[in-house]
Design a protein around this motif. Structure first.
Motif, PDB file in Angstrom:
ATOM      1  N   PHE A  37       7.047  61.489 -12.319  1.00  0.00           N
ATOM      2  CA  PHE A  37       5.621  61.571 -12.051  1.00  0.00           C
ATOM      3  C   PHE A  37       5.201  60.404 -11.178  1.00  0.00           C
ATOM      4  CE2 PHE A  37       6.368  59.709 -16.264  1.00  0.00           C
ATOM      5  CZ  PHE A  37       5.843  58.432 -16.100  1.00  0.00           C
ATOM      6  N   ASP A  38       4.073  60.574 -10.485  1.00  0.00           N
ATOM      7  CA  ASP A  38       3.520  59.489  -9.684  1.00  0.00           C
ATOM      8  C   ASP A  38       2.757  58.502 -10.560  1.00  0.00           C
ATOM      9  OD1 ASP A  38       4.483  60.548  -7.279  1.00  0.00           O
ATOM     10  OD2 ASP A  38       2.734  61.857  -7.095  1.00  0.00           O
ATOM     11  N   GLN A  39       2.080  59.044 -11.558  1.00  0.00           N
ATOM     12  CA  GLN A  39       1.303  58.219 -12.478  1.00  0.00           C
ATOM     13  C   GLN A  39       1.147  58.988 -13.785  1.00  0.00           C
ATOM     14  OE1 GLN A  39      -2.950  57.592 -11.657  1.00  0.00           O
ATOM     15  NE2 GLN A  39      -2.661  55.463 -12.275  1.00  0.00           N
ATOM     16  N   LEU A  40       1.244  58.260 -14.877  1.00  0.00           N
ATOM     17  CA  LEU A  40       1.031  58.840 -16.195  1.00  0.00           C
ATOM     18  C   LEU A  40      -0.049  58.018 -16.880  1.00  0.00           C
ATOM     19  CD1 LEU A  40       1.895  60.809 -18.480  1.00  0.00           C
ATOM     20  CD2 LEU A  40       3.548  59.053 -19.192  1.00  0.00           C
ATOM     21  N   ILE A  41      -1.126  58.680 -17.283  1.00  0.00           N
ATOM     22  CA  ILE A  41      -2.194  58.013 -18.014  1.00  0.00           C
ATOM     23  C   ILE A  41      -2.129  58.514 -19.439  1.00  0.00           C
ATOM     24  CG2 ILE A  41      -4.670  57.623 -18.214  1.00  0.00           C
ATOM     25  CD1 ILE A  41      -4.824  58.085 -15.170  1.00  0.00           C
ATOM     26  N   VAL A  42      -1.940  57.594 -20.372  1.00  0.00           N
ATOM     27  CA  VAL A  42      -1.768  57.934 -21.780  1.00  0.00           C
ATOM     28  C   VAL A  42      -3.020  57.511 -22.537  1.00  0.00           C
ATOM     29  CG1 VAL A  42      -0.372  57.557 -23.847  1.00  0.00           C
ATOM     30  CG2 VAL A  42       0.729  57.587 -21.591  1.00  0.00           C
ATOM     31  N   PHE A  43      -3.619  58.451 -23.248  1.00  0.00           N
ATOM     32  CA  PHE A  43      -4.772  58.178 -24.093  1.00  0.00           C
ATOM     33  C   PHE A  43      -4.288  58.089 -25.535  1.00  0.00           C
ATOM     34  CE2 PHE A  43      -6.540  60.330 -20.411  1.00  0.00           C
ATOM     35  CZ  PHE A  43      -7.621  59.523 -20.094  1.00  0.00           C
ATOM     36  N   CYS A  44      -4.462  56.940 -26.164  1.00  0.00           N
ATOM     37  CA  CYS A  44      -4.074  56.736 -27.564  1.00  0.00           C
ATOM     38  C   CYS A  44      -5.339  56.542 -28.380  1.00  0.00           C
ATOM     39  CB  CYS A  44      -3.190  55.504 -27.705  1.00  0.00           C
ATOM     40  SG  CYS A  44      -1.629  55.637 -26.822  1.00  0.00           S
ATOM     41  N   ASP A  45      -5.347  57.109 -29.576  1.00  0.00           N
ATOM     42  CA  ASP A  45      -6.558  57.067 -30.384  1.00  0.00           C
ATOM     43  C   ASP A  45      -6.928  55.666 -30.856  1.00  0.00           C
ATOM     44  OD1 ASP A  45      -4.397  56.937 -32.114  1.00  0.00           O
ATOM     45  OD2 ASP A  45      -5.189  58.395 -33.538  1.00  0.00           O
ATOM     46  N   ILE A  46      -5.960  54.868 -31.257  1.00  0.00           N
ATOM     47  CA  ILE A  46      -6.275  53.567 -31.868  1.00  0.00           C
ATOM     48  C   ILE A  46      -5.509  52.448 -31.167  1.00  0.00           C
ATOM     49  CG2 ILE A  46      -6.157  52.206 -34.002  1.00  0.00           C
ATOM     50  CD1 ILE A  46      -6.273  54.851 -35.534  1.00  0.00           C
ATOM     51  N   HIS A  47      -6.237  51.429 -30.743  1.00  0.00           N
ATOM     52  CA  HIS A  47      -5.612  50.241 -30.177  1.00  0.00           C
ATOM     53  C   HIS A  47      -4.806  49.569 -31.285  1.00  0.00           C
ATOM     54  CE1 HIS A  47      -5.934  45.823 -29.072  1.00  0.00           C
ATOM     55  NE2 HIS A  47      -5.084  46.352 -28.221  1.00  0.00           N
ATOM     56  N   GLU A  61       9.866  48.979 -20.504  1.00  0.00           N
ATOM     57  CA  GLU A  61      11.250  49.359 -20.220  1.00  0.00           C
ATOM     58  C   GLU A  61      11.367  50.406 -19.116  1.00  0.00           C
ATOM     59  OE1 GLU A  61      13.068  50.595 -23.864  1.00  0.00           O
ATOM     60  OE2 GLU A  61      12.576  48.720 -24.888  1.00  0.00           O
ATOM     61  N   ASP A  62      10.345  51.185 -18.875  1.00  0.00           N
ATOM     62  CA  ASP A  62      10.423  52.353 -18.010  1.00  0.00           C
ATOM     63  C   ASP A  62      10.237  52.031 -16.533  1.00  0.00           C
ATOM     64  OD1 ASP A  62       9.592  54.914 -16.669  1.00  0.00           O
ATOM     65  OD2 ASP A  62       9.953  55.673 -18.684  1.00  0.00           O
ATOM     66  N   GLN A  63       9.365  51.121 -16.195  1.00  0.00           N
ATOM     67  CA  GLN A  63       9.078  50.732 -14.814  1.00  0.00           C
ATOM     68  C   GLN A  63       8.413  51.818 -13.986  1.00  0.00           C
ATOM     69  OE1 GLN A  63       9.420  47.484 -14.077  1.00  0.00           O
ATOM     70  NE2 GLN A  63      10.113  47.333 -16.183  1.00  0.00           N
ATOM     71  N   ARG A  64       7.968  52.917 -14.621  1.00  0.00           N
ATOM     72  CA  ARG A  64       7.195  53.915 -13.884  1.00  0.00           C
ATOM     73  C   ARG A  64       5.722  53.549 -14.003  1.00  0.00           C
ATOM     74  NH1 ARG A  64       9.495  59.680 -15.828  1.00  0.00           N
ATOM     75  NH2 ARG A  64       9.681  58.660 -17.832  1.00  0.00           N
ATOM     76  N   ASN A  65       4.883  54.236 -13.257  1.00  0.00           N
ATOM     77  CA  ASN A  65       3.450  53.958 -13.236  1.00  0.00           C
ATOM     78  C   ASN A  65       2.786  54.602 -14.456  1.00  0.00           C
ATOM     79  OD1 ASN A  65       0.798  53.468 -12.646  1.00  0.00           O
ATOM     80  ND2 ASN A  65       0.789  54.545 -10.694  1.00  0.00           N
ATOM     81  N   ILE A  66       2.770  53.858 -15.564  1.00  0.00           N
ATOM     82  CA  ILE A  66       2.172  54.335 -16.798  1.00  0.00           C
ATOM     83  C   ILE A  66       0.966  53.462 -17.120  1.00  0.00           C
ATOM     84  CG2 ILE A  66       2.505  54.741 -19.272  1.00  0.00           C
ATOM     85  CD1 ILE A  66       5.508  55.058 -18.714  1.00  0.00           C
ATOM     86  N   GLN A  67      -0.179  54.105 -17.324  1.00  0.00           N
ATOM     87  CA  GLN A  67      -1.410  53.419 -17.707  1.00  0.00           C
ATOM     88  C   GLN A  67      -1.742  53.852 -19.134  1.00  0.00           C
ATOM     89  OE1 GLN A  67      -2.622  51.313 -15.346  1.00  0.00           O
ATOM     90  NE2 GLN A  67      -1.012  52.073 -14.013  1.00  0.00           N
ATOM     91  N   ILE A  68      -2.100  52.908 -20.001  1.00  0.00           N
ATOM     92  CA  ILE A  68      -2.386  53.226 -21.399  1.00  0.00           C
ATOM     93  C   ILE A  68      -3.837  52.875 -21.695  1.00  0.00           C
ATOM     94  CG2 ILE A  68      -1.724  52.850 -23.800  1.00  0.00           C
ATOM     95  CD1 ILE A  68       0.941  51.693 -22.663  1.00  0.00           C
ATOM     96  N   ILE A  69      -4.561  53.837 -22.256  1.00  0.00           N
ATOM     97  CA  ILE A  69      -5.954  53.632 -22.643  1.00  0.00           C
ATOM     98  C   ILE A  69      -6.062  53.940 -24.133  1.00  0.00           C
ATOM     99  CG2 ILE A  69      -8.345  54.357 -22.309  1.00  0.00           C
ATOM    100  CD1 ILE A  69      -7.504  55.254 -19.462  1.00  0.00           C
ATOM    101  N   ALA A  70      -6.559  53.000 -24.903  1.00  0.00           N
ATOM    102  CA  ALA A  70      -6.706  53.201 -26.350  1.00  0.00           C
ATOM    103  C   ALA A  70      -8.181  53.219 -26.714  1.00  0.00           C
ATOM    104  CB  ALA A  70      -5.990  52.094 -27.119  1.00  0.00           C
ATOM    105  N   GLY A  71      -8.515  54.006 -27.731  1.00  0.00           N
ATOM    106  CA  GLY A  71      -9.889  54.085 -28.213  1.00  0.00           C
ATOM    107  C   GLY A  71     -10.786  54.848 -27.255  1.00  0.00           C
TER     108      GLY A  71
END
Length: 118
Positions: A37-47, A61-71
């Motif tokens: 993927f070019d970018q992965l945005i992950v929505f997590c319920d709880i920080h 560990e992955d080095q891909r473009n992963i963005q994490i948003i919690a709450g």
């Protein structure tokens, strides 16, 4: 996933704690399913929750473009999925700020006629 905005093949879900599979196995399996993927945005319920922690660990560990948003809230999810192309860090921060302002405790608003409320 079918939503009123149309069909989007690039939305995935991960449901944790439905069986005895570890969070690590679930996250790794989902990353494999998604593939490249070019970018992965992950929505997590709880920080600080176990899913957020595991995705964060995989990020390092992955080095891909992963963005994490919690709450997150629905306003944030809609804002992000409606954007086109790669979303920069500043754009994500702006979306989060906008979503925060979308949360209103309506009981604090002075009582008005129903047609004036919204």
């Amino acid at each position: 996933m079918n939503i009123m905005l149309g069909q989007n093949e690039n939305i995935y879900t991960l449901s944790a704690f439905l069986d005895d599979r570890s969070i690590q196995d679930l996250v790794l399996s989902k990353l494999e399913e998604i593939g490249s993927f070019d970018q992965l945005i992950v929505f997590c319920d709880i920080h600080g929750g176990s899913v957020a922690q595991e995705v964060y660990r995989q990020l390092s560990e992955d080095q891909r473009n992963i963005q994490i948003i919690a709450g997150y809230n629905l306003a944030l999810v809609l804002d992000v999925i409606l954007k086109q192309g790669i979303i920069g860090e500043e754009e994500i921060r702006e979306s989060i700020e906008g979503a925060k302002s979308a949360m209103v405790y309506l009981n604090d608003i002075e009582q008005v006629h129903d047609d004036e409320l919204f």
